[in-house]
Design a protein around this motif. Structure first.
Motif, PDB file in Angstrom:
ATOM      1  N   LYS A  95     -66.834  25.375 -82.895  1.00 59.18           N
ATOM      2  CA  LYS A  95     -66.546  24.497 -81.636  1.00 59.18           C
ATOM      3  C   LYS A  95     -66.286  22.992 -82.127  1.00 59.18           C
ATOM      4  N   GLU A  96     -67.139  22.576 -82.875  1.00 58.70           N
ATOM      5  CA  GLU A  96     -66.835  21.141 -83.566  1.00 58.70           C
ATOM      6  C   GLU A  96     -66.006  21.021 -84.424  1.00 58.70           C
ATOM      7  N   ASP A  99     -62.839  20.957 -82.288  1.00 57.22           N
ATOM      8  CA  ASP A  99     -62.593  19.672 -81.613  1.00 57.22           C
ATOM      9  C   ASP A  99     -62.202  18.690 -82.412  1.00 57.22           C
ATOM     10  N   GLN A 103     -58.516  16.578 -82.196  1.00 57.08           N
ATOM     11  CA  GLN A 103     -58.282  15.185 -82.141  1.00 57.08           C
ATOM     12  C   GLN A 103     -57.721  14.417 -83.463  1.00 57.08           C
TER      13      GLN A 103
END
Length: 191
Positions: A95-96, A99, A103
């Protein structure tokens, strides 16, 4: 050393990856995908370890041995590393990582648009500057052919106006051009 790493670390696995794609064997797909993931991580780590560990005795030979261990069907090194370390780590941080990638993608797109606009502005400014410099050179050239210069060259100081200047002067004035029908009428009256 680099040549053997190229052959064994890249070309050999690439060929067998091709064969896996051609045969559509899922087991081979998974095996080679695990290898390429581990090899990508190894290549990334190698960029930094080469700087700090290149002085270590047999460093390059150990790297070749490591690639051979990854490829070996007996040791199944890439599968072992992938299942024990890479998969659990990526699963817990997925998930990180997603993300961060989103970005980074958005930032890179914004940066691309920003620098693209700046590049176009710089190019447009350069084109305008070049055109204005060219226009200045053209006007200077035309100024050098003014009536005074032409009359001085001819030796006349008075009334003779060269035809080129007359054309230039007449182009500034707006004279109505005769219409086509008027000129045709004049031509037809002569018959």
């Amino acid at each position: 050393v680099c040549f053997s790493r190229l052959i064994f670390g890249t070309l050999y696995p690439a060929y067998y990856s091709y064969k896996a794609v051609k045969s559509k064997d899922i087991k081979e797909y998974v095996k080679w995908m695990m290898y390429w993931i581990i090899f990508a991580l190894f290549t990334t780590a190698e960029t930094f370890t080469d700087i700090f560990l290149c002085w270590f005795p047999f460093y390059y030979e150990l790297k070749i041995a490591f690639v051979a261990w990854l490829l070996s069907p007996y040791t199944k090194g890439s599968s072992l590393l992938y299942r024990k370390f890479v998969h659990p780590t990526l699963s817990s941080k997925e998930k990180e990582i997603d993300d961060c990638l989103i970005q980074a993608k958005d930032r890179s797109y914004d940066a691309l648009v920003h620098f693209g606009k700046r590049g176009l502005n710089v190019a447009a400014t350069a084109a305008v500057m070049a055109a204005s410099k060219g226009q200045g050179a053209l006007s200077e050239r035309l100024r050098s052919f003014s009536m005074q210069d032409l009359s001085t060259i001819r030796g006349d100081s008075s009334s003779t106006v060269p035809p080129a200047v007359t054309v230039r002067t007449s182009s500034k004035q707006s004279h109505p051009k005769p219409s086509r029908s008027a000129s045709e009428g004049t031509g037809s009256s002569g018959k």
